[in-house]
Structure formats: C-alpha cells, structure tokens
Design a protein around this motif. Structure first.
Motif, short mmCIF file in Angstrom:
data_model
loop_
_atom_site.label_atom_id
_atom_site.label_comp_id
_atom_site.label_asym_id
_atom_site.label_seq_id
_atom_site.Cartn_x
_atom_site.Cartn_y
_atom_site.Cartn_z
N GLY A 122 8.57 -2.71 -7.70
CA GLY A 122 7.41 -3.46 -7.24
C GLY A 122 6.11 -2.78 -7.60
N TRP A 123 5.09 -3.00 -6.78
CA TRP A 123 3.74 -2.52 -7.06
C TRP A 123 3.20 -1.75 -5.85
N LEU A 124 2.58 -0.61 -6.09
CA LEU A 124 1.98 0.21 -5.04
C LEU A 124 0.51 0.41 -5.31
N VAL A 125 -0.30 0.34 -4.25
CA VAL A 125 -1.75 0.51 -4.38
C VAL A 125 -2.25 1.39 -3.24
N PRO A 126 -3.42 1.98 -3.37
CA PRO A 126 -3.96 2.78 -2.27
C PRO A 126 -4.24 1.92 -1.05
N PRO A 127 -4.13 2.49 0.15
CA PRO A 127 -4.48 1.72 1.35
C PRO A 127 -5.98 1.49 1.45
N ARG A 128 -6.34 0.46 2.23
CA ARG A 128 -7.74 0.13 2.49
C ARG A 128 -8.52 -0.15 1.19
N ASN A 129 -7.86 -0.74 0.22
CA ASN A 129 -8.51 -1.07 -1.06
C ASN A 129 -8.12 -2.50 -1.42
N THR A 145 0.85 -1.17 0.00
CA THR A 145 0.00 0.00 0.00
C THR A 145 0.90 1.24 0.00
N ASP A 146 0.40 2.30 -0.58
CA ASP A 146 1.18 3.53 -0.73
C ASP A 146 1.04 4.36 0.54
#
Length: 380
Positions: free
Chosen positions: A313-320, A300-301
């Motif tokens: 790597g890979w980053l995504v929004p938190p709580r998603n 998570t970002d």
C-alpha cells in the motif's frame, strides 16, 4: 492454565478487540475478565461466549475504594495462575493488586504515543508510575508494537522484560467477499465503476478525521470520482463537529456515516481502498483487517503501520493532508488497472496470513504466561 485479564474498559477499541479474539479462540486455557469501568461493547460478547466478566464500574480516570476492594476480592477468588493486564490504568491497578496477591503478572502495552498536549495528563502520569514499577510488578511486559519498545524504554520501563507479540487476526472472518461487496454497494447506491474509500475508526483526536476530510476535499477539487463510508463510534449525523467539517469541505453528497456496525468484515471487503489518517497508533488493527479482506490501504506512518502494510500500500507522514490526498489519488489511479490491482489485493491478504495469523498470537501469549508462572526468562 487459569488466566485473569484485567482491562481498563471493554469499549470499541483495538486492545479490547485483541482481548476478545485471544480469549474466544484459545481452547486451551480458562479465561476470566475484569473491567475497571463498564462492560462496553465487548462485555456482552464475552458473556455470550461463556466468559466470566466482572465490571467494577469505576469512573474513567478515577479510583474508588469500592472498586479497588472488589478488584482485590476478584483476584483472590479467581485462583488464577497468571494475571494479564491491558492498558496503563489496568497495568497499574491490576498489576499492583495481582502482585500483592502473589499472582504472577504480565502487563500489556497497546500504545506508542505519550505526548504532552496530545495524551491525557492522567495517562502520562499513570504510564510514568508504571515505568517506576516495571522492575517489580510484572514478570513480563507484552507490547503489541515494535515502536512501543523505544518509546517506553525512554520513559524508564524495564525493556529486558518486554516481549513483542503482534496482533493476530481470524482469517476465516476477515476474508474477501464478493457477495458482501455487491450487497453493500447496492445498499449505498454506489455503481460498480465508482471507487469507494473507507475508514473504520471511532471519532477520536488521534484518528484525525480532520486530516482525512481535508485530503478528501482536495481530491474533490481535482475532479476525482469517489464515494466515502465512515464507520465507528461517533460516525453518525448526530456528531455535529464531524458533520460541520464534512459540509464545510463540500463533501456531504460523497460521505456516508454508518456509525457502529457489526458487519465490519463485509464492509472491509466492500471497500476499494481503506484509509487511516491517524496522528498516532500502536498497532492499527484496521489495516490488517482490511488487508485480510483483500483491500489495499493508504495509511499515515504511525506506530507499526509500515510493518503491517509493507509494500502492498501507501504510507505518508501524519498530519499532512496534502500527502495523504496524493497517496489516495495514486491508489485510485492504480485501482483502474484491474489485473495489477487484483495482484495487489492477493498480496495484501497473503502478507497478513504469513505474519499476523491469530493462532500464532495465541501460542505466543501462552508461552509468555507459562514463562511468567515458571519464572523462566525466555522470549517468544
């Protein structure tokens, strides 16, 4: 130089791990540690390394007269050149006692999230008190994450005293280890063609294991093959809340709960992908540790995760959970391209070696301590 470290506690956390690495790899200075609470995980390890450790045994979140009196005595008797504090409660109590004792103080901030409803009210209160005192108590304020500067500046901290020192890592300890990979996968009963996802993190609301489990359940429903290992405090079958979530998600046969382990570098090297599902972090150590072992990450970002992971790597929004699941699926798809994956693994370790090497962190702390003692306004 004699450095007295005052820390809220010595449990299994990121700031505590950085303190341990800093002290045990600094051959130039003399270190002493005071824990406001108990000795936790790192107290015995520090003593085994020859470091003097004093525990005040104050209840967490409470100040006692006996503990405060003992803190004053230790500071006065330490003959320290500088007091280095770690985390809000230690910044407040240790900072005030050090300042009143006439010892230069350097605060340490290892958090970026102060949100009502998520952070403890007492923690927010202490942070706000520190903000008011930040122009008087510390000569320097070390932050381990760039994101922390803006958050604490908005709270009222004196940002002109802040110095960013990213965490550093022992690359001789965290490194690729093919023999550990083979041994642990045999121990777990996982064949070589089965991807292993892991997360090393204590059971804590901010680590958001519920987010991870929801993402893994989605992957399982898509027919994706994987096994999971969860490591850290609370990652055991005795954790009823966690085991119920895993059972409800239909993941019981896929998830191994390993609890606290002393062979974290070996575990990191045995993973194919490390996932961090946190809703908040400052400078997430586990990402750098996994990458130093050549293990790509999905995160998570949060905090400085983007600065650590970069383009490896890979980053995504938190709580998603949906975004997290899709990123893990992308990582597992990339894992099947062995030459490209090997290149990604090399890039992970190279990034940590270039930007987050341990000796560099130690030298930056030494520079801050020297400038605090000398009263010279300069930055690392």
């Amino acid at each position: 130089m004699r450095v007295l470290h005052i820390i809220t506690g010595l449990s299994d956390g990121g700031a505590e791990a950085v303190l341990y690495r800093l002290i045990t790899h600094d051959a130039q200075d003399i270190h002493q540690v005071v824990s406001l609470t108990g000795e936790g995980k790192y107290g015995p390890l520090l003593r085994a390394a020859g470091v003097s450790v004093t525990t005040l045994n104050m209840p967490r979140g409470r100040v006692t007269f006996v503990g405060l009196k003992r803190l004053w005595q230790v500071v006065r008797q330490s003959r320290a050149d500088v007091v280095q504090t770690w985390m809000y409660h230690a910044d407040l109590l240790g900072g005030l006692v050090g300042r009143l004792a006439g010892v230069p103080v350097v605060w340490g901030i290892h958090n970026t999230t102060l949100e009502p409803g998520h952070s403890r009210r007492a923690t927010i209160w202490v942070a706000r008190a520190c903000a008011r005192l930040s122009r008087w108590v510390p000569r320097r304020i070390v932050v381990c994450a760039q994101a922390a500067v803006g958050v604490h500046g908005a709270l009222g901290y004196e940002t002109s005293r802040m110095i960013f020192i990213p965490n550093g890592y022992d690359l001789s300890r965290f490194q690729p280890d093919s023999s550990a990979r083979e041994r642990l996968r045999r121990e777990w009963g996982v064949p070589d063609d089965m991807p292993v996802i892991g997360m090393v993190a204590r059971f804590d609301p901010y680590k958001d294991h519920a987010n991870l489990i929801e993402a893994l359940a989605w992957l399982a429903r898509q027919g994706v093959r994987f096994q999971v290992v969860l490591v850290g405090t609370g990652m055991t079958s005795e954790n009823i809340e966690l085991t119920r979530r895993i059972e409800a998600a239909g993941l019981t046969d896929r998830v191994r709960l390993l609890g606290v382990r002393q062979d974290v570098p070996a575990i990191m090297a045995a993973l194919d992908v490390h996932v961090l599902s946190s809703s908040a972090e400052a400078f997430p150590n586990v990402l750098a540790e996994a990458m130093a072992c050549g293990t790509p990450c999905v995160s998570t970002d949060v905090g400085d995760a983007a600065q650590i992971v970069g383009d490896t790597g890979w980053l995504v929004p938190p709580r998603n959970a949906q975004a997290l699941a899709e990123a893990v699926q992308s990582a597992l798809t990339a894992w099947h391209d062995r030459p490209a994956w090997w290149a990604r693994q090399q890039a992970c370790r190279e990034r940590i070696a270039q930007q987050f090497e341990l000796q560099r962190m130690i030298e930056q702390y030494q520079t801050v301590w020297a400038s605090a003692v000398g009263g010279v306004e300069r930055r690392c």
